[in-house]
Design a protein around this motif. Structure first.
Motif, PDB file in Angstrom:
ATOM      1  N   ILE A 186       0.842  -1.210   0.000  1.00 19.93           N
ATOM      2  CA  ILE A 186       0.000   0.000   0.000  1.00 19.93           C
ATOM      3  C   ILE A 186       0.872   1.254   0.000  1.00 19.93           C
ATOM      4  CG2 ILE A 186      -1.608   1.366   1.393  1.00 19.93           C
ATOM      5  CD1 ILE A 186      -2.947  -1.320   2.177  1.00 19.93           C
ATOM      6  N   ILE A 187       1.902   1.258   0.840  1.00 21.20           N
ATOM      7  CA  ILE A 187       2.812   2.410   0.871  1.00 21.20           C
ATOM      8  C   ILE A 187       3.505   2.566  -0.485  1.00 21.20           C
ATOM      9  CG2 ILE A 187       4.947   3.304   1.898  1.00 21.20           C
ATOM     10  CD1 ILE A 187       3.984   2.023   4.570  1.00 21.20           C
ATOM     11  N   SER A 188       3.967   1.458  -1.053  1.00 24.32           N
ATOM     12  CA  SER A 188       4.609   1.503  -2.371  1.00 24.32           C
ATOM     13  C   SER A 188       3.660   2.030  -3.429  1.00 24.32           C
ATOM     14  CB  SER A 188       5.092   0.111  -2.771  1.00 24.32           C
ATOM     15  OG  SER A 188       6.088  -0.345  -1.911  1.00 24.32           O
ATOM     16  N   LEU A 189       2.413   1.609  -3.365  1.00 26.97           N
ATOM     17  CA  LEU A 189       1.426   2.046  -4.344  1.00 26.97           C
ATOM     18  C   LEU A 189       1.146   3.548  -4.220  1.00 26.97           C
ATOM     19  CD1 LEU A 189      -0.068   0.582  -6.570  1.00 26.97           C
ATOM     20  CD2 LEU A 189      -1.960   0.223  -5.015  1.00 26.97           C
ATOM     21  N   VAL A 190       1.000   4.036  -2.993  1.00 30.94           N
ATOM     22  CA  VAL A 190       0.723   5.467  -2.783  1.00 30.94           C
ATOM     23  C   VAL A 190       1.899   6.309  -3.277  1.00 30.94           C
ATOM     24  CG1 VAL A 190       0.418   7.244  -1.006  1.00 30.94           C
ATOM     25  CG2 VAL A 190      -0.914   5.131  -0.900  1.00 30.94           C
ATOM     26  N   VAL A 191       3.106   5.956  -2.858  1.00 26.89           N
ATOM     27  CA  VAL A 191       4.289   6.716  -3.280  1.00 26.89           C
ATOM     28  C   VAL A 191       4.490   6.580  -4.789  1.00 26.89           C
ATOM     29  CG1 VAL A 191       6.795   6.876  -3.072  1.00 26.89           C
ATOM     30  CG2 VAL A 191       5.399   6.583  -1.028  1.00 26.89           C
ATOM     31  N   GLY A 192       4.286   5.377  -5.314  1.00 25.76           N
ATOM     32  CA  GLY A 192       4.464   5.146  -6.744  1.00 25.76           C
ATOM     33  C   GLY A 192       3.473   5.917  -7.601  1.00 25.76           C
ATOM     34  N   ILE A 193       2.232   5.985  -7.161  1.00 21.19           N
ATOM     35  CA  ILE A 193       1.233   6.759  -7.912  1.00 21.19           C
ATOM     36  C   ILE A 193       1.592   8.246  -7.883  1.00 21.19           C
ATOM     37  CG2 ILE A 193      -1.175   7.526  -7.893  1.00 21.19           C
ATOM     38  CD1 ILE A 193      -1.891   4.607  -7.098  1.00 21.19           C
ATOM     39  N   TRP A 194       2.064   8.704  -6.742  1.00 22.73           N
ATOM     40  CA  TRP A 194       2.513  10.095  -6.625  1.00 22.73           C
ATOM     41  C   TRP A 194       3.667  10.354  -7.607  1.00 22.73           C
ATOM     42  CZ3 TRP A 194       6.544  11.843  -2.728  1.00 22.73           C
ATOM     43  CH2 TRP A 194       6.682  13.221  -2.726  1.00 22.73           C
ATOM     44  N   LEU A 195       4.645   9.453  -7.654  1.00 19.08           N
ATOM     45  CA  LEU A 195       5.766   9.613  -8.577  1.00 19.08           C
ATOM     46  C   LEU A 195       5.320   9.477 -10.041  1.00 19.08           C
ATOM     47  CD1 LEU A 195       8.565   7.670  -6.670  1.00 19.08           C
ATOM     48  CD2 LEU A 195       8.329  10.156  -6.941  1.00 19.08           C
ATOM     49  N   THR A 196       4.306   8.654 -10.281  1.00 16.83           N
ATOM     50  CA  THR A 196       3.785   8.502 -11.639  1.00 16.83           C
ATOM     51  C   THR A 196       3.145   9.800 -12.124  1.00 16.83           C
ATOM     52  OG1 THR A 196       3.430   6.144 -11.246  1.00 16.83           O
ATOM     53  CG2 THR A 196       2.275   7.113 -13.112  1.00 16.83           C
ATOM     54  N   THR A 197       2.495  10.523 -11.221  1.00 13.96           N
ATOM     55  CA  THR A 197       1.938  11.825 -11.627  1.00 13.96           C
ATOM     56  C   THR A 197       3.064  12.790 -11.987  1.00 13.96           C
ATOM     57  OG1 THR A 197       1.801  12.676  -9.354  1.00 13.96           O
ATOM     58  CG2 THR A 197      -0.147  11.542 -10.239  1.00 13.96           C
ATOM     59  N   TRP A 198       4.174  12.734 -11.279  1.00 10.09           N
ATOM     60  CA  TRP A 198       5.326  13.556 -11.631  1.00 10.09           C
ATOM     61  C   TRP A 198       5.877  13.130 -12.990  1.00 10.09           C
ATOM     62  CZ3 TRP A 198       9.099  14.461  -6.957  1.00 10.09           C
ATOM     63  CH2 TRP A 198       8.474  15.267  -6.017  1.00 10.09           C
ATOM     64  N   ALA A 199       5.941  11.813 -13.215  1.00  9.10           N
ATOM     65  CA  ALA A 199       6.436  11.304 -14.496  1.00  9.10           C
ATOM     66  C   ALA A 199       5.525  11.758 -15.634  1.00  9.10           C
ATOM     67  CB  ALA A 199       6.551   9.781 -14.460  1.00  9.10           C
ATOM     68  N   TRP A 200       4.216  11.796 -15.380  1.00  7.73           N
ATOM     69  CA  TRP A 200       3.272  12.274 -16.392  1.00  7.73           C
ATOM     70  C   TRP A 200       3.543  13.743 -16.715  1.00  7.73           C
ATOM     71  CZ3 TRP A 200       0.264  11.030 -20.170  1.00  7.73           C
ATOM     72  CH2 TRP A 200      -0.689  11.931 -20.635  1.00  7.73           C
ATOM     73  N   ASP A 201       3.725  14.561 -15.673  1.00 14.09           N
ATOM     74  CA  ASP A 201       4.028  15.974 -15.886  1.00 14.09           C
ATOM     75  C   ASP A 201       5.338  16.142 -16.653  1.00 14.09           C
ATOM     76  OD1 ASP A 201       1.725  16.712 -14.558  1.00 14.09           O
ATOM     77  OD2 ASP A 201       2.741  17.089 -12.644  1.00 14.09           O
ATOM     78  N   TYR A 202       6.327  15.321 -16.325  1.00 11.31           N
ATOM     79  CA  TYR A 202       7.615  15.394 -17.020  1.00 11.31           C
ATOM     80  C   TYR A 202       7.458  14.991 -18.485  1.00 11.31           C
ATOM     81  CZ  TYR A 202      12.470  14.676 -18.236  1.00 11.31           C
ATOM     82  OH  TYR A 202      13.686  14.732 -18.850  1.00 11.31           O
ATOM     83  N   THR A 203       6.618  13.998 -18.754  1.00  9.81           N
ATOM     84  CA  THR A 203       6.377  13.579 -20.130  1.00  9.81           C
ATOM     85  C   THR A 203       5.698  14.694 -20.921  1.00  9.81           C
ATOM     86  OG1 THR A 203       6.228  11.268 -19.433  1.00  9.81           O
ATOM     87  CG2 THR A 203       5.273  11.811 -21.566  1.00  9.81           C
ATOM     88  N   LEU A 204       4.735  15.365 -20.311  1.00  9.40           N
ATOM     89  CA  LEU A 204       4.093  16.500 -20.980  1.00  9.40           C
ATOM     90  C   LEU A 204       5.103  17.608 -21.273  1.00  9.40           C
ATOM     91  CD1 LEU A 204       0.709  16.763 -19.024  1.00  9.40           C
ATOM     92  CD2 LEU A 204       1.117  15.766 -21.294  1.00  9.40           C
ATOM     93  N   TYR A 205       6.002  17.830 -20.314  1.00 10.82           N
ATOM     94  CA  TYR A 205       7.071  18.815 -20.511  1.00 10.82           C
ATOM     95  C   TYR A 205       7.986  18.383 -21.670  1.00 10.82           C
ATOM     96  CZ  TYR A 205      11.649  20.916 -19.737  1.00 10.82           C
ATOM     97  OH  TYR A 205      12.856  21.541 -19.926  1.00 10.82           O
TER      98      TYR A 205
END
Length: 157
Positions: A87-106
């Motif tokens: 659960i902790i991995s999933l929460v942190v990972g989803i948070w990092l995935t949103t950053w990765a999405w923003d970086y991809t848009l950039y």
């Protein structure tokens, strides 16, 4: 899927090793460096690194420092600990995935290129998003497996 992953990772590591070998031979033995080879190696190297992390997530073989496992003696306790960890991995990972999405848009908006060959770096930068999405899928699958193990009383790794 396991065979595809195995062959893809093997192919990528062979490609990187061969490119390094060519670079060493041309630069140090022939005294004729191949300009731009480092830029071409960027793509398989980044994808190899990211897909290696995805493979570790798929196999559930990430290095962990589960100190609490020493204090917990029951299989049920280990399963609960695994669920909390997932659960902790999933929460942190989803948070990092949103950053990765923003970086991809950039990366799409800026569309950077390598300095020598003018190759678009987007194709290596998108590996971060792809890797994070795949790791989150595997983490969710492991979480479901641990929850099912807790319900049925089955053992986990």
């Amino acid at each position: 899927m396991d065979k595809f992953t195995k062959y893809l990772l093997t192919g990528l590591i062979c490609m990187v090793a061969l490119a390094q070998f060519v670079q060493i031979v041309t630069r140090y033995l022939l005294q004729v460096p191949l300009m731009g080879l480092e830029e071409v190696m960027l793509y398989p190297t980044v994808w190899l690194y990211i897909l290696g992390a995805v493979n570790a997530s798929r196999e559930d073989t990430h290095i962990r420092a589960n100190v609490l496992e020493i204090a917990i003696n029951t299989p049920r306790g280990h399963t609960i600990l695994a669920i909390v960890g997932e659960i902790i991995s999933l929460v942190v990972g989803i948070w990092l995935t949103t950053w990765a999405w923003d970086y991809t848009l950039y990366a799409i908006r800026v569309w950077k290129e390598t300095p020598t060959l003018y190759l678009p770096t987007f194709y290596s930068e998108v590996a971060i998003l792809g890797g994070m999405v795949l790791m989150m899928i595997y983490t969710a699958l492991h979480l479901v497996r641990h929850i099912n193990d807790l319900r049925t009383g089955g053992a986990t790794k």
